[in-house]
Design an enzyme around this catalytic site. Structure first.
Site, PDB file in Angstrom:
ATOM      1  CG  ASP A  54      44.810  36.789  32.384  1.00 44.29           C
ATOM      2  OD1 ASP A  54      45.250  36.751  33.549  1.00 44.29           O
ATOM      3  OD2 ASP A  54      43.825  36.123  32.006  1.00 44.29           O
ATOM      4  CE1 TYR A 112      38.418  41.811  32.376  1.00 41.95           C
ATOM      5  CE2 TYR A 112      36.801  41.041  33.975  1.00 41.95           C
ATOM      6  CZ  TYR A 112      38.107  41.350  33.638  1.00 41.95           C
ATOM      7  OH  TYR A 112      39.104  41.204  34.572  1.00 41.95           O
TER       8      TYR A 112
END
Length: 270
Positions: A54, A112
């Site tokens: 994002d 992540y």
């Protein structure tokens, strides 16, 4: 026509995410323009990525593939494409792959890392590259809450309203919280992640760490399957796509950018 895989790293601060947008400047826009220039400007180049990051989210290891008639040595791809990229985006490696390889659908897991600075004031030297929490945090309580999230679950309470995934069930293999000096380092590995899932998980864990919610609340939130009951989506600044895992048949070594990402914490901050 052959298929080429490339490994990328980028600072997402200046970009509106990975995926091409009608009115945005994205990492994909920059990469595909650089590839087209490297190929001689013979037309647009289409890429597929392992994980769509994002706005403001970074990557220490993003994997993409493209189909091309261009024949070049691996190092020529790296140096040639990098010559057309801005400083905040870099090709780390390139290699030919079989047509069976798909950067997104062949991936077994994604990892992540979230870097969180704990301090009275925001970290100026880490602006855009680390999250920030000024309140004291109960790390043992956060770790206990994190354990309730491991395994296969419906993560509807942690997906954004814009999430386009067909179903909300994901398998979270790992959620570690390590203290590195003034930083907390969150490491999350799953088969796949929902839109905003990592940032929503971090936000919920901080609610527990700040004493606003209990460890039991995390389990109740997971079972509720209702995003409206969750914590606010946490800032993107400290979030990094750090590793992609593929089946051994594709011949990749471990695609983990975590060593590079966490190298500043080795030694004095370790």
């Amino acid at each position: 026509m052959s298929r080429i895989a490339l490994g990328l790293a980028y600072d997402g601060s200046a970009w509106q995410g990975w995926q091409t947008q009608p009115h945005g400047v994205t990492v994909q826009d920059q990469v595909e323009a650089a590839l087209a220039s490297f190929a001689g400007g013979g037309g647009p180049v289409a890429t597929v990525c392992a994980g769509r990051t994002d706005t403001g989210v970074h990557a220490a290891m993003q994997v993409i593939h493209l189909d091309t008639d261009l024949q070049r040595r691996d190092e020529s791809w790296v140096r040639g494409v990098n010559a057309f990229l801005p400083p905040s985006i870099v090709v780390q490696w390139a290699r030919p792959v079989s047509e069976a390889f798909h950067a997104r659908f062949s991936a077994r897991s994604r990892t992540y890392v979230y870097l969180l600075w704990r301090g009275r004031v925001r970290p100026a030297l880490w602006a855009g590259r680390a999250g920030w929490a000024f309140q004291p945090l109960d790390v043992p309580a956060m770790r206990a809450a994190a354990r309730t999230l491991l395994g296969e679950h419906d993560f509807s309470s942690f997906r954004s309203s814009q999430c386009q995934a067909r179903h909300p069930v994901r398998t979270l293999h790992r959620l570690d919280i390590d203290e590195r000096g003034a930083f907390l380092v969150f490491t999350l590995r799953a088969n796949a992640f929902l839109h905003h899932m990592v940032r929503n998980l971090i936000g919920a864990l901080l609610q527990v760490g700040q004493g606003r919610e209990s460890v039991a609340w995390m389990d109740a939130l997971l079972r509720a399957r209702d995003r409206r009951l969750g914590a606010p989506t946490f800032m993107p600044d400290g979030l990094y796509l750090s590793a992609i895992e593929y089946p051994a048949e594709f011949g990749f070594d471990e695609l983990d950018g975590g060593t590079m990402l966490l190298s500043p914490f080795t030694g004095a901050l370790g």
